[in-house]
Design a protein around this motif. Structure first.
Motif, PDB file in Angstrom:
ATOM      1  N   ASP A   6       0.810  -1.204   0.000  1.00  0.00           N
ATOM      2  CA  ASP A   6       0.000   0.000   0.000  1.00  0.00           C
ATOM      3  C   ASP A   6       0.851   1.265   0.000  1.00  0.00           C
ATOM      4  O   ASP A   6       0.333   2.368   0.038  1.00  0.00           O
ATOM      5  CB  ASP A   6      -0.943  -0.001   1.206  1.00  0.00           C
ATOM      6  CG  ASP A   6      -1.912  -1.167   1.167  1.00  0.00           C
ATOM      7  OD1 ASP A   6      -2.283  -1.581   0.051  1.00  0.00           O
ATOM      8  OD2 ASP A   6      -2.280  -1.668   2.228  1.00  0.00           O
ATOM      9  N   CYS A   7       2.167   1.115  -0.041  1.00  0.00           N
ATOM     10  CA  CYS A   7       3.086   2.247   0.031  1.00  0.00           C
ATOM     11  C   CYS A   7       3.207   2.991  -1.290  1.00  0.00           C
ATOM     12  O   CYS A   7       3.674   4.116  -1.312  1.00  0.00           O
ATOM     13  CB  CYS A   7       4.474   1.775   0.452  1.00  0.00           C
ATOM     14  SG  CYS A   7       4.503   0.973   2.049  1.00  0.00           S
ATOM     15  N   GLY A   8       2.877   2.391  -2.398  1.00  0.00           N
ATOM     16  CA  GLY A   8       2.999   3.045  -3.690  1.00  0.00           C
ATOM     17  C   GLY A   8       3.857   2.250  -4.647  1.00  0.00           C
ATOM     18  O   GLY A   8       3.713   1.048  -4.766  1.00  0.00           O
ATOM     19  N   ASN A   9       4.808   2.918  -5.291  1.00  0.00           N
ATOM     20  CA  ASN A   9       5.635   2.255  -6.298  1.00  0.00           C
ATOM     21  C   ASN A   9       6.751   1.427  -5.648  1.00  0.00           C
ATOM     22  O   ASN A   9       6.948   1.467  -4.438  1.00  0.00           O
ATOM     23  CB  ASN A   9       6.196   3.279  -7.294  1.00  0.00           C
ATOM     24  CG  ASN A   9       7.151   4.254  -6.646  1.00  0.00           C
ATOM     25  OD1 ASN A   9       7.891   3.930  -5.731  1.00  0.00           O
ATOM     26  ND2 ASN A   9       7.137   5.479  -7.135  1.00  0.00           N
ATOM     27  N   SER A  10       7.508   0.708  -6.454  1.00  0.00           N
ATOM     28  CA  SER A  10       8.516  -0.202  -5.921  1.00  0.00           C
ATOM     29  C   SER A  10       9.605   0.523  -5.137  1.00  0.00           C
ATOM     30  O   SER A  10      10.109   0.000  -4.145  1.00  0.00           O
ATOM     31  CB  SER A  10       9.122  -1.062  -7.030  1.00  0.00           C
ATOM     32  OG  SER A  10       9.759  -0.260  -7.994  1.00  0.00           O
ATOM     33  N   ALA A  11       9.966   1.740  -5.539  1.00  0.00           N
ATOM     34  CA  ALA A  11      10.986   2.498  -4.801  1.00  0.00           C
ATOM     35  C   ALA A  11      10.486   2.856  -3.405  1.00  0.00           C
ATOM     36  O   ALA A  11      11.237   2.759  -2.426  1.00  0.00           O
ATOM     37  CB  ALA A  11      11.368   3.753  -5.572  1.00  0.00           C
ATOM     38  N   GLN A  12       9.228   3.241  -3.303  1.00  0.00           N
ATOM     39  CA  GLN A  12       8.656   3.555  -1.992  1.00  0.00           C
ATOM     40  C   GLN A  12       8.525   2.302  -1.138  1.00  0.00           C
ATOM     41  O   GLN A  12       8.765   2.334   0.065  1.00  0.00           O
ATOM     42  CB  GLN A  12       7.286   4.215  -2.160  1.00  0.00           C
ATOM     43  CG  GLN A  12       7.358   5.605  -2.740  1.00  0.00           C
ATOM     44  CD  GLN A  12       5.977   6.155  -3.071  1.00  0.00           C
ATOM     45  OE1 GLN A  12       5.128   5.432  -3.602  1.00  0.00           O
ATOM     46  NE2 GLN A  12       5.764   7.415  -2.765  1.00  0.00           N
ATOM     47  N   ILE A  13       8.149   1.203  -1.762  1.00  0.00           N
ATOM     48  CA  ILE A  13       8.029  -0.066  -1.034  1.00  0.00           C
ATOM     49  C   ILE A  13       9.393  -0.486  -0.499  1.00  0.00           C
ATOM     50  O   ILE A  13       9.519  -0.887   0.657  1.00  0.00           O
ATOM     51  CB  ILE A  13       7.415  -1.149  -1.943  1.00  0.00           C
ATOM     52  CG1 ILE A  13       5.956  -0.806  -2.242  1.00  0.00           C
ATOM     53  CG2 ILE A  13       7.532  -2.529  -1.316  1.00  0.00           C
ATOM     54  CD1 ILE A  13       5.322  -1.630  -3.332  1.00  0.00           C
ATOM     55  N   LEU A  14      10.430  -0.375  -1.323  1.00  0.00           N
ATOM     56  CA  LEU A  14      11.782  -0.712  -0.871  1.00  0.00           C
ATOM     57  C   LEU A  14      12.226   0.173   0.284  1.00  0.00           C
ATOM     58  O   LEU A  14      12.855  -0.300   1.239  1.00  0.00           O
ATOM     59  CB  LEU A  14      12.776  -0.597  -2.019  1.00  0.00           C
ATOM     60  CG  LEU A  14      12.779  -1.761  -2.985  1.00  0.00           C
ATOM     61  CD1 LEU A  14      13.554  -1.406  -4.244  1.00  0.00           C
ATOM     62  CD2 LEU A  14      13.371  -2.989  -2.322  1.00  0.00           C
ATOM     63  N   ASP A  15      11.892   1.446   0.230  1.00  0.00           N
ATOM     64  CA  ASP A  15      12.236   2.361   1.306  1.00  0.00           C
ATOM     65  C   ASP A  15      11.554   1.932   2.612  1.00  0.00           C
ATOM     66  O   ASP A  15      12.178   1.927   3.674  1.00  0.00           O
ATOM     67  CB  ASP A  15      11.840   3.790   0.929  1.00  0.00           C
ATOM     68  CG  ASP A  15      12.335   4.802   1.932  1.00  0.00           C
ATOM     69  OD1 ASP A  15      13.540   4.758   2.272  1.00  0.00           O
ATOM     70  OD2 ASP A  15      11.527   5.646   2.385  1.00  0.00           O
ATOM     71  N   GLU A  16      10.283   1.558   2.535  1.00  0.00           N
ATOM     72  CA  GLU A  16       9.553   1.109   3.723  1.00  0.00           C
ATOM     73  C   GLU A  16      10.132  -0.201   4.273  1.00  0.00           C
ATOM     74  O   GLU A  16      10.230  -0.378   5.487  1.00  0.00           O
ATOM     75  CB  GLU A  16       8.065   0.938   3.410  1.00  0.00           C
ATOM     76  CG  GLU A  16       7.349   2.252   3.215  1.00  0.00           C
ATOM     77  CD  GLU A  16       7.390   3.134   4.450  1.00  0.00           C
ATOM     78  OE1 GLU A  16       7.134   2.634   5.564  1.00  0.00           O
ATOM     79  OE2 GLU A  16       7.703   4.328   4.298  1.00  0.00           O
TER      80      GLU A  16
END
Length: 86
Positions: A6-16
């Motif tokens: 639910d974080c957004g795109n893959s870069a945001q998911i990786l950051d989380e």
């Protein structure tokens, strides 16, 4: 199982995921990547495994994916801490 989709795109998911690994004690971790397309799931799986491996050399990440085809895509790059579950 922690869900990051639910974080957004893959870069945001990786950051989380990176923040989660740094903040919590998680030598064993489950990632549900089953709703992602195969390329984004492969990217998240591989980079998450590197982050996790640095903190937990003996740890394990179970990546739940929708297709076993991802194994062929990342086989040459898989680290020892990844387990792919379909």
């Amino acid at each position: 199982m922690k869900k990051f989709l639910d974080c957004g795109n893959s870069a945001q998911i990786l950051d989380e995921i990176k923040k989660y690994i740094n903040k919590y004690d998680c030598p064993e971790m489950n990632l549900d990547l089953s709703r992602m397309n195969i390329l984004d799931a492969a990217k998240v799986m591989m980079l998450s495994s590197v982050y996790h491996l640095n903190k937990y050399p003996e740890g394990k990440i179970r990546c739940h994916v929708k297709s076993g085809d991802i194994k062929g895509l990342v086989a040459a790059y898989m680290t020892k801490n990844i387990e792919v579950v379909t």
